[in-house]
Design a protein around this motif. Structure first.
Motif, mmCIF file in Angstrom:
data_model
loop_
_atom_site.group_PDB
_atom_site.id
_atom_site.type_symbol
_atom_site.label_atom_id
_atom_site.label_comp_id
_atom_site.label_asym_id
_atom_site.label_seq_id
_atom_site.Cartn_x
_atom_site.Cartn_y
_atom_site.Cartn_z
ATOM 1 N N CYS A 1 -36.271 4.239 37.464
ATOM 2 C CA CYS A 1 -36.669 4.034 36.071
ATOM 3 C C CYS A 1 -37.317 5.303 35.541
ATOM 4 C CB CYS A 1 -37.636 2.867 35.980
ATOM 5 S SG CYS A 1 -36.884 1.317 36.502
ATOM 6 N N SER B 1 -34.499 -4.483 37.859
ATOM 7 C CA SER B 1 -33.070 -4.168 37.845
ATOM 8 C C SER B 1 -32.720 -3.073 38.846
ATOM 9 C CB SER B 1 -32.633 -3.713 36.451
ATOM 10 O OG SER B 1 -32.621 -4.788 35.569
ATOM 11 N N GLN C 1 -40.059 -4.352 34.242
ATOM 12 C CA GLN C 1 -38.777 -4.988 33.930
ATOM 13 C C GLN C 1 -37.633 -4.132 34.465
ATOM 14 O OE1 GLN C 1 -37.711 -4.952 29.793
ATOM 15 N NE2 GLN C 1 -36.328 -6.698 29.997
ATOM 16 N N CYS C 2 -37.720 -2.832 34.282
ATOM 17 C CA CYS C 2 -36.696 -1.912 34.765
ATOM 18 C C CYS C 2 -36.666 -1.898 36.294
ATOM 19 C CB CYS C 2 -36.972 -0.516 34.211
ATOM 20 S SG CYS C 2 -35.801 0.729 34.740
ATOM 21 N N CYS D 1 -35.636 3.646 30.502
ATOM 22 C CA CYS D 1 -34.221 3.706 30.875
ATOM 23 C C CYS D 1 -34.076 3.636 32.385
ATOM 24 C CB CYS D 1 -33.585 5.007 30.389
ATOM 25 S SG CYS D 1 -33.584 5.195 28.610
ATOM 26 N N TYR E 1 -35.313 1.762 22.927
ATOM 27 C CA TYR E 1 -36.019 1.213 24.084
ATOM 28 C C TYR E 1 -36.853 2.294 24.767
ATOM 29 C CZ TYR E 1 -32.884 -2.686 23.441
ATOM 30 O OH TYR E 1 -32.206 -3.743 22.910
ATOM 31 N N TYR F 1 -34.600 -1.449 28.389
ATOM 32 C CA TYR F 1 -35.762 -2.063 29.018
ATOM 33 C C TYR F 1 -37.011 -1.778 28.199
ATOM 34 C CZ TYR F 1 -32.419 -2.343 32.791
ATOM 35 O OH TYR F 1 -31.304 -2.604 33.517
ATOM 36 N N THR F 2 -37.895 -2.760 28.139
ATOM 37 C CA THR F 2 -39.106 -2.613 27.353
ATOM 38 C C THR F 2 -40.321 -2.235 28.186
ATOM 39 O OG1 THR F 2 -39.498 -4.983 27.530
ATOM 40 C CG2 THR F 2 -38.310 -4.208 25.572
#
Length: 85
Positions: A65, A57, A53-54, A32, A29, A48-49
């Protein structure tokens, strides 16, 4: 008596040796999440891509991130570099 002494020395050496740390980044990925659990204590969640997206979270948590330095997805395997003549 020697065997007991050698066994005690071997156990003491094993206990005194520092533990090895495993790789904390997953190379599958590109992004992180670094989650802080204490003052100097943290761990990584690499799954996470993308950064957005990260960030979803990380929202509301003590986390940030980071770009995965060990990401392997961008490399091409099995192909020779092309030469321009």
């Amino acid at each position: 008596m020697r065997i007991l002494t050698l066994a005690a020395l071997a156990i003491a050496a094993a206990v005194a040796a520092p533990s090895a740390h495993a790789q904390t980044y997953d190379p599958k990925y590109p992004v992180c999440l670094q989650v802080y659990t204490g003052r100097n204590d943290f761990y990584f969640e690499c799954g996470y891509t993308s950064i957005p997206q990260c960030n979803m979270s990380a929202s509301g948590r003590a986390a940030q991130c980071v770009v995965n330095p060990y990401y392997e997805g961008g490399k091409r395997r099995g192909q020779k570099p092309r030469r321009d003549y």
